[in-house]
Scaffold this motif. Structure first.
Motif, PDB file in Angstrom:
ATOM      1  N   GLU A 232      -5.163  93.303 -27.576  1.00 48.72           N
ATOM      2  CA  GLU A 232      -4.790  94.643 -27.553  1.00 48.72           C
ATOM      3  C   GLU A 232      -4.405  95.357 -28.731  1.00 48.72           C
ATOM      4  O   GLU A 232      -4.078  94.529 -29.656  1.00 48.72           O
ATOM      5  CB  GLU A 232      -3.395  94.409 -26.723  1.00 48.72           C
ATOM      6  CG  GLU A 232      -2.842  96.037 -26.193  1.00 48.72           C
ATOM      7  CD  GLU A 232      -1.620  95.949 -25.343  1.00 48.72           C
ATOM      8  OE1 GLU A 232      -0.678  94.716 -25.564  1.00 48.72           O
ATOM      9  OE2 GLU A 232      -1.168  96.783 -24.730  1.00 48.72           O
TER      10      GLU A 232
ATOM     11  N   LEU B 244      -7.299  97.828 -24.379  1.00 49.60           N
ATOM     12  CA  LEU B 244      -6.806  96.481 -23.808  1.00 49.60           C
ATOM     13  C   LEU B 244      -8.250  95.838 -23.414  1.00 49.60           C
ATOM     14  O   LEU B 244      -8.803  96.196 -22.653  1.00 49.60           O
ATOM     15  CB  LEU B 244      -5.877  96.818 -22.727  1.00 49.60           C
ATOM     16  CG  LEU B 244      -5.459  95.105 -22.038  1.00 49.60           C
ATOM     17  CD1 LEU B 244      -4.753  94.245 -23.190  1.00 49.60           C
ATOM     18  CD2 LEU B 244      -4.535  95.706 -20.697  1.00 49.60           C
TER      19      LEU B 244
ATOM     20  N   LEU C 149       2.081  93.204 -19.927  1.00 54.44           N
ATOM     21  CA  LEU C 149       0.771  93.606 -19.850  1.00 54.44           C
ATOM     22  C   LEU C 149       0.409  94.119 -18.349  1.00 54.44           C
ATOM     23  O   LEU C 149      -0.137  94.956 -17.829  1.00 54.44           O
ATOM     24  CB  LEU C 149      -0.323  92.650 -20.083  1.00 54.44           C
ATOM     25  CG  LEU C 149      -0.503  92.372 -21.558  1.00 54.44           C
ATOM     26  CD1 LEU C 149      -1.852  91.639 -21.978  1.00 54.44           C
ATOM     27  CD2 LEU C 149      -1.381  94.060 -22.254  1.00 54.44           C
TER      28      LEU C 149
ATOM     29  N   LYS D 289      -7.339 102.954 -23.469  1.00 50.95           N
ATOM     30  CA  LYS D 289      -6.187 103.332 -23.025  1.00 50.95           C
ATOM     31  C   LYS D 289      -5.948 105.117 -23.154  1.00 50.95           C
ATOM     32  O   LYS D 289      -5.176 105.899 -22.303  1.00 50.95           O
ATOM     33  CB  LYS D 289      -4.959 103.086 -24.159  1.00 50.95           C
ATOM     34  CG  LYS D 289      -4.688 101.485 -23.754  1.00 50.95           C
ATOM     35  CD  LYS D 289      -3.818 101.008 -24.751  1.00 50.95           C
ATOM     36  CE  LYS D 289      -3.373  99.561 -24.689  1.00 50.95           C
ATOM     37  NZ  LYS D 289      -2.373  99.295 -25.662  1.00 50.95           N
TER      38      LYS D 289
ATOM     39  N   TYR E  36      -6.766  87.813 -23.823  1.00 52.13           N
ATOM     40  CA  TYR E  36      -6.382  89.361 -24.149  1.00 52.13           C
ATOM     41  C   TYR E  36      -6.354  89.792 -25.383  1.00 52.13           C
ATOM     42  O   TYR E  36      -6.252  88.783 -26.509  1.00 52.13           O
ATOM     43  CB  TYR E  36      -5.239  89.570 -23.396  1.00 52.13           C
ATOM     44  CG  TYR E  36      -5.469  89.588 -21.824  1.00 52.13           C
ATOM     45  CD1 TYR E  36      -5.565  90.630 -21.042  1.00 52.13           C
ATOM     46  CD2 TYR E  36      -5.107  88.319 -21.321  1.00 52.13           C
ATOM     47  CE1 TYR E  36      -5.800  90.455 -19.365  1.00 52.13           C
ATOM     48  CE2 TYR E  36      -5.000  88.131 -19.890  1.00 52.13           C
ATOM     49  CZ  TYR E  36      -5.225  89.330 -18.986  1.00 52.13           C
ATOM     50  OH  TYR E  36      -5.420  89.167 -17.846  1.00 52.13           O
TER      51      TYR E  36
ATOM     52  N   THR F 254      -2.406  88.081 -28.426  1.00 48.45           N
ATOM     53  CA  THR F 254      -3.078  89.306 -28.033  1.00 48.45           C
ATOM     54  C   THR F 254      -3.443  90.138 -29.406  1.00 48.45           C
ATOM     55  O   THR F 254      -4.180  91.154 -29.218  1.00 48.45           O
ATOM     56  CB  THR F 254      -2.369  90.045 -27.001  1.00 48.45           C
ATOM     57  OG1 THR F 254      -1.175  90.553 -27.501  1.00 48.45           O
ATOM     58  CG2 THR F 254      -2.305  89.272 -25.678  1.00 48.45           C
TER      59      THR F 254
END
Lengths: 277, 409, 228
Positions: free
Chosen positions: B118, B123, B98, B149, B116, B240
């Motif tokens: 993702e 993210l 990451l 993103k 986190y 994540t």
């Protein structure tokens, strides 16, 4: 360069006696410590195993083996280190003031030598560094000897052998002095060098401006340390962890070099233009 | 030359003593056991995407802190005690990747994987900022940052945690995202009637309006009540990853307290699932599966994976939430000499259509297991043993505890 | 030539030098005369860059006080500049070590001239002998300018004579000498130029020879006139 080396040698010869005394204190006290602590332990074995008929296994379970860390944590081991630290701390000031104070003002001669006056600064700081690292080197040389004395006194089954690295790993406070890798060693002693150079600049400020110089010296020290540690303060209180650790380390090294350069430059200026005999 | 002898002697002494010490410690530092994965059967290619993370420690040294290590198909690598490694940090692979991919977004953030979330689009990161005051008025804030993103836009904001009576501590356990909603699953500690209460709580936050839209307690327990000890544990897949189902295991232990020790006389487990989309909470009953024997080991999408050890075999039982019965189980033959009879002795992870199983513990005298299974067919694709690479070399007694299986993309 | 131009110096609020100017030429002995505390030593220290000045300039052969300029001067302060634990021989070795222009021959000559024992420790020397060692160390340097601060203060009669003899010897030929004193008696006949200091100012700068020949006055006579 030649004059610098001559001055270093000269300054070092002047402290050689004190240095030898510190080495002697360390050697004698720590050796006594090893012997006393090993004896104490042997006495406990005697009382329990031979007199009170405790089995060896039982004894080891209750009392445990003797490890060098038990000796290293005793006053016998720590006190000489503290004495050396205090001696060096004291000498950082004395290395300048003894040339000014008293009947024989050697400062005249030093400042009049046909060499850059900054060489005096360099020679004195090198001497301090030699003394500090010399003591550390001696300690490193001494520990294995002390360990073998302990080995000779305590039987195998009652002993937990450590290496110097194990000792450092199990006692992190000690690694501030020794540093578990060569990189750390340079970082710690680089920082130490910086602090001494800041102190030296403050001392020269005092020598230049008297009472006012003390205030200036204290202010300079505070300022220099603040500038040096600025990235850390910013990281902690303003940026809340903005920098990655590696960036912070590099920034700190850069700030350290800047402050060191400033200290040396400022000392040079003072020694050339402002110093008063 | 005569007047220089002292300086020369001291400088020589310094170089010799310090040089010897650092050269020696550099040599001895490399003395970690080299571990390799030996193929027992199957295709060793399957091992390529695997990173097994753990901690190493020797039994004799008084160094209580383990050394982090990673085992891959290429062998083992240790976090050397060098300064640079310690400063740059030896992070779990999840965090490392990451960081490498989103260097600027990751700045100033806590580097714990469970903070986190993702997926392909976002993210997300959340943190709880606590200001504990000694006068009982603790303040908690959510710090949230979402990286889109597609356009590299970062949307970050802070929200007050809605005050709850007696809220003492808030721990963030997982971050999830579904459509435009961010979900924070927390463990809240409350003081109620002079007792500590523990609850799993979910906060729903709208990413666009930056407002808290909903929050509720999922399960609340009193951890210590007479001789009943209760705890709830959040079971996650990879920390994540996205999931719609929040799975928790509630354990109730009845204990007998003797003067010297406490002994569990009875243990009851219950699986609770919370659906983020429907906001429904339900207790899961898996037909014909005993939770005491079968360990809830992994959650992926809506499938829960249970493991148990039967003789020399690891049995993995998948269960799809809402289904009336468990799916067909896989069996992995175990080879290592370790005591594998405890269901917790192996950990598993599922990624795409592969299931990975790895021993939790290796020591000087026992090897570790690695296995890769195709979850569609149940076929064993690879099986290996984690062994000491160079057995002729003498090593101290050591233990390695594995704690994470990371599968590369 | 050493040129001191409009030099001012204060210690705190007290102004010691209020703008003094004078010059010292090669081949001449210039004598700074004044009461105690008038700032004579300060002037010499300032020439050696051992104390900063507030205003004015000091030039050595026309250039400011940098490393090269300072290496043309030897300064003999009124205290000995070596470590007390050193022997005379060690002190000489120290000088030889650091100064490329140290003249060992001349040093030996002075050692004989002053009848000093090279094995004596500096801490054990009488005041007179210490002054002689100090003079020896300063004069054995091959430089153009010699500064001497109160070479006679507190020294016995016989030592005084020996030191005075140096002034007439080849040891200071062709050099510019600046000497400070508060009692001019012993060396009156030796000095070429007198700079009288009072209250931070140069009250009179005159040639001793001219005063003697033209006005028939001794240095002391002129001093009397000025101070009364």
């Amino acid at each position: 360069m030649k004059n610098y080396l001559k001055l270093v040698n000269f300054e070092f010869n002047r402290i050689a006696k004190l240095f030898a005394v510190l080495l002697g204190i360390t050697f004698v006290m720590q050796m006594i410590g090893v012997i006393v602590k090993s004896r104490q332990y042997l006495n406990i074995i005697n009382e329990n195993v031979f007199e009170a008929m405790m089995s060896k296994a039982q004894f080891l379970e209750q009392v445990g083996q003797l490890s060098f860390i038990d000796i290293a944590r005793s006053i016998w081991f720590i006190a000489p280190i503290a004495i050396c630290a205090a001696g060096i701390g004291f000498y950082i000031f004395l290395i300048w003031y003894r040339d000014w104070i008293g009947k024989n003002t050697f400062a005249y001669r030093l400042l009049m030598l046909p060499t850059s006056r900054l060489n005096i600064f360099y020679a004195k700081i090198t001497t301090i560094l030699m003394m500090i690292i010399g003591l550390v080197a001696f300690q490193l040389f001494l520990i294995p000897i002390e360990m073998s004395v302990m080995k000779a006194m305590v039987p195998d089954e009652f002993r937990h052998d450590l290496t110097v690295n194990d000792l450092l790993a199990s006692w992190p406070e000690l690694s501030i002095i020794i540093g578990s890798s060569i990189g750390e060693f340079f970082l710690y002693y680089g920082s130490g060098f910086l602090v001494v150079s800041i102190l030296f600049t403050s001392i020269i400020l005092e020598r230049s401006f008297g009472w006012k110089g003390i205030m200036a010296g204290v202010s300079y020290s505070v300022l220099a340390i603040a500038v040096w540690l600025l990235p850390l303060f910013l990281q902690e209180f303003v940026l809340h962890g903005f920098f990655y650790p590696i960036e912070l380390l590099i920034l700190e090294i850069i700030m350290g070099l800047i402050v060191l350069t400033a200290s040396i430059w400022f000392s040079r200026f003072l020694l050339m233009k402002k110093i008063t005999i | 030359m005569k007047k220089y002898w002292k300086s020369i002697a001291v400088v020589t002494g310094i170089i010799l003593s310090i040089g010897t010490f650092y050269v020696n410690s550099a040599i001895s530092a490399e003395n970690y056991p080299e571990l390799t994965v030996q193929t027992v059967n199957g295709n060793a290619q399957e091992m390529e995407s695997l990173i097994i993370e753990g901690a190493y420690r020797t039994l004799s040294s008084m160094n209580y802190l383990g050394t982090d290590l990673k085992i891959t198909a290429q062998g083992s690598s240790y976090n050397s005690p060098s300064l640079l490694d310690r400063v740059t940090g030896y992070y779990p692979t999840v965090i490392k990747e990451l960081k490498e991919a989103n260097r600027s977004f990751m700045r100033g953030k806590n580097l714990a994987a469970n903070q986190y979330f993702e997926d392909n689009q976002f993210l997300a990161y959340a943190n709880i900022d606590q200001k504990i005051s000694s006068f009982g008025s603790n303040k908690f804030n959510f710090e949230i940052a979402v990286l889109n993103k597609a356009d590299d836009e970062v949307n970050s904001f802070t929200l007050k945690v809605p005050a709850e009576e007696g809220l003492d501590h808030v721990f963030l356990e997982d971050v999830q995202m579904l459509e435009d909603k961010i979900y924070l699953i927390t463990r809240n500690m409350l003081i109620k009637n002079d007792d500590y209460n523990d609850e799993k709580h979910v906060y729903e936050i709208d990413r666009v309006s930056k407002k808290l839209t909903n929050h509720e307690a999922l399960v609340e327990i009193t951890p210590f009540k007479a001789n009943l000890h209760t705890h709830i544990q959040l079971v996650e897949g990879s920390p994540t990853a996205a999931t719609e189902q929040i799975i928790m295991v509630k354990t109730e232990d009845t204990v007998m307290e003797d003067t010297e020790s406490t002994r569990v006389t009875d243990s009851k487990k219950e699986i609770v699932a919370y659906n983020l989309a429907t906001k429904e909470i339900e207790t899961i009953n898996v037909p014909n599966l005993n939770f005491e024997e079968n360990q809830l080991s992994f959650v992926k999408d809506s499938t829960i994976y249970f493991t148990r050890v039967e003789g020399q075999e690891l049995v993995i039982t998948p269960y799809r939430l809402g289904a009336s019965q468990v799916e067909k189980d896989f069996k992995i033959q175990l080879h290592s000499t370790t005591e594998n009879d405890h269901p917790e002795s192996l950990m598993i992870s599922v990624k795409e259509d592969r299931l990975y199983a790895v021993s939790r513990q290796i020591d000087s005298n026992s090897n570790g297991e690695v296995a890769v299974v195709d979850i569609q067919t149940g076929k064993l694709l690879f099986q290996g043993q984690i062994t000491l690479g160079n057995s002729s070399e003498k090593h101290e007694d050591f233990e390695i505890y594995m704690h994470e299986i990371y599968v590369k993309q | 030539m050493i040129e001191v131009i409009e030099v001012e110096k204060s210690y705190g609020r007290k102004k010691i030098l209020k703008g003094i100017s004078f010059t010292a030429k090669k081949g001449e002995i210039t004598c700074l005369i004044g009461m105690n505390g008038v700032g004579k030593t300060t002037v010499l220290n300032a020439i050696m860059a051992l104390t900063p000045i507030n205003k004015g300039k000091i030039l050595i052969d026309g250039s400011p006080l940098d490393k090269t300029a300072l290496e043309k001067i030897t300064f003999i302060p009124d205290t000995i500049t070596m470590l007390p634990k050193m022997t005379i021989a060690e002190a000489m070795e120290f000088m030889n070590d650091f100064y490329t222009y140290w003249n060992q021959e001349r040093a030996n000559e002075l050692l004989g001239f002053f009848r000093l024992n090279r094995k004596d420790r500096i801490s054990s020397l009488s005041k007179g002998n210490a002054a002689k060692v100090n003079l020896l160390l300063g004069l054995a340097l091959d430089v153009d300018y010699v500064l001497m601060d109160e070479p006679f203060s507190g020294i016995d009669m016989f030592s005084r004579e020996e030191i005075t003899n140096v002034f007439t010897s080849h040891l200071i030929e062709n050099r510019a000498v600046i000497i400070t004193t508060h009692e001019v008696g012993d060396i009156e006949h030796l000095i070429d130029k007198v700079v009288l200091l009072d209250d931070g100012l140069v009250t009179k700068e005159f040639s001793a020879e001219e005063a003697r020949e033209n006005e028939g006055k001794s240095v002391i006579d002129v001093m009397r006139e000025v101070y009364q």
